[in-house]
Design an enzyme around this catalytic site. Structure first.
Site, PDB file in Angstrom:
ATOM      1  CB  THR A   1      -5.363   1.703   9.927  1.00  0.00           C
ATOM      2  OG1 THR A   1      -4.076   1.068  10.058  1.00  0.00           O
ATOM      3  CG2 THR A   1      -5.338   3.075  10.582  1.00  0.00           C
TER       4      THR A   1
ATOM      5  CB  SER B   1      -2.945  -6.598  11.832  1.00  0.00           C
ATOM      6  OG  SER B   1      -4.331  -6.528  12.057  1.00  0.00           O
TER       7      SER B   1
ATOM      8  CG  HIS C   1       3.506  -0.889  12.595  1.00  0.00           C
ATOM      9  ND1 HIS C   1       4.827  -1.263  12.395  1.00  0.00           N
ATOM     10  CD2 HIS C   1       2.768  -1.745  11.855  1.00  0.00           C
ATOM     11  CE1 HIS C   1       4.871  -2.307  11.590  1.00  0.00           C
ATOM     12  NE2 HIS C   1       3.635  -2.624  11.242  1.00  0.00           N
TER      13      HIS C   1
ATOM     14  CG  HIS D   1       4.444  -6.333  11.228  1.00  0.00           C
ATOM     15  ND1 HIS D   1       3.286  -6.087  11.927  1.00  0.00           N
ATOM     16  CD2 HIS D   1       5.460  -5.959  12.049  1.00  0.00           C
ATOM     17  CE1 HIS D   1       3.586  -5.590  13.117  1.00  0.00           C
ATOM     18  NE2 HIS D   1       4.903  -5.494  13.210  1.00  0.00           N
TER      19      HIS D   1
ATOM     20  CB  CYS E   1      -5.958   2.202   5.889  1.00  0.00           C
ATOM     21  SG  CYS E   1      -5.194   0.728   5.222  1.00  0.00           S
TER      22      CYS E   1
ATOM     23  CD  GLU F   1      -2.953   1.128  13.261  1.00  0.00           C
ATOM     24  OE1 GLU F   1      -4.024   1.758  13.198  1.00  0.00           O
ATOM     25  OE2 GLU F   1      -2.615   0.255  12.431  1.00  0.00           O
TER      26      GLU F   1
ATOM     27  CG  HIS G   1      -0.936  -4.280  15.777  1.00  0.00           C
ATOM     28  ND1 HIS G   1      -0.633  -3.052  15.214  1.00  0.00           N
ATOM     29  CD2 HIS G   1      -0.780  -5.194  14.790  1.00  0.00           C
ATOM     30  CE1 HIS G   1      -0.316  -3.230  13.938  1.00  0.00           C
ATOM     31  NE2 HIS G   1      -0.387  -4.526  13.661  1.00  0.00           N
TER      32      HIS G   1
ATOM     33  CB  CYS H   1      -0.899   0.002   1.237  1.00  0.00           C
ATOM     34  SG  CYS H   1       0.026   0.091   2.790  1.00  0.00           S
TER      35      CYS H   1
END
Length: 314
Positions: free
Chosen positions: A171, A230, A80, A47, A201, A132, A130, A18
């Site tokens: 996200t 994730s 993140h 990741h 996202c 994030e 996580h 992305c």
């Protein structure tokens, strides 16, 4: 020599990198060009082991704590996001740093700050531990956010002022799971304030939609991604929920050929941290065992591009 069995491979699109991942990787590469090796990176930049190993070979050193960064060397913060305490610590030590946080994660950080400033308590939908989630919780004072991981969690929530709540999300969640949790929150707290726009996202949503678009035609789906990614895990879950057996693999060598069997049609996709090179590697492995017909199932083309930090492109 026996003729190879035929296999139709529906390659989901969009898939793979992305804009946020692409930007983060470019930031490490540009930092290595600007400052020379080594450049330190706090946590895996994204990741994906293949990506991390390639950057390590170029001179990046990955650490989990700023204490492991020597004085005088630059450090990059991962895509993140990090708690506010991390750049504050870097500044306190006089370290040069570049923040590679995905702009869509940064948007969630800013929303959290605004909501707390307005006096609201935040229900944050995400996965404990996580990076994030840790980074987002680190934007606001302790106790001002509550983590919600499941519909079951919603029933257990105890808050002082149920009419002064809001919610935000990680996200990279499952779109369907998140919708269920949001519905449960809204049912229990009718006055809860929703974010101005979707937090999950565009890339996560699009990749899940692309899997849904091909699932009915597939007997198996392979998802290329890391076990700690994730968004990649969610892609495999989306397929399984639609009744299609799915496996998360990091590379072609991880394909379980016995599990794959000899289907007529399979799907192939890649999480947002997985490069297209690994998709091609898997296709090559399939072509060694099958007479492959490859079809790209373009669901929703992406044209998102994020700007690079000024200090690296000036």
């Amino acid at each position: 020599m026996a003729e190879l069995p035929h296999l139709r491979v529906l390659v989901a699109a969009p898939r793979g990198f992305c804009a946020g991942v692409d930007r983060a990787i470019q930031i490490v590469e540009l930092a290595l060009e600007r400052y020379g090796a080594p450049v330190y990176v706090r946590h895996e930049i994204v990741h994906n082991r293949f990506v991390v190993d390639r950057l390590r070979d170029m001179g990046a050193i990955f650490v989990e704590d700023l204490a492991d960064v020597p004085d005088g060397r630059p450090v990059v913060f991962s895509a993140h996001g990090v708690p506010k305490s991390v750049p504050a610590e870097a500044e306190g030590r006089g370290l040069s740093y570049v923040d590679a946080t995905c702009p869509l994660v940064s948007k969630v950080h800013r929303q959290a700050e605004r909501l707390i400033k307005d006096g609201r308590h935040i229900m944050f939908i995400g996965h404990a531990g996580h990076p994030e989630v840790i980074g987002t919780f680190g934007q606001v004072p302790p106790g001002s956010m509550t983590l919600v991981e499941s519909v079951e969690d919603v029933a257990e929530i105890e808050v002082a002022d149920p009419d002064n709540l809001s919610f935000l999300t990680q996200t990279t969640l499952s779109v369907d799971d998140t919708r269920e949790i949001v519905d449960a929150l809204t049912a229990r707290f009718p006055n809860i304030l929703a974010p101005r726009s979707e937090d999950i996202c565009y890339a996560t949503s699009n990749r899940q939609a692309a899997v849904k678009a091909i699932a009915a035609k597939c007997e198996r789906i392979l998802v290329i991604g890391a076990p700690n990614s994730s968004n990649s895990l969610r892609l495999a879950e989306v397929a399984e929920r639609l009744g299609v057996p799915a496996r998360l693999i990091e590379r072609a060598r991880d394909i379980d050929w016995e599990w794959l069997g000899q289907p007529d049609t399979i799907g192939l996709t890649a999480g947002a941290s997985a490069p297209e090179l690994l998709v091609r590697e898997v296709m090559t492995a399939l072509e060694e065992r099958f007479h492959v017909t490859e079809e790209e199932a373009d669901h929703n083309p992406e044209r998102m591009v994020f700007k690079l930090p000024r200090e690296l492109v000036a």
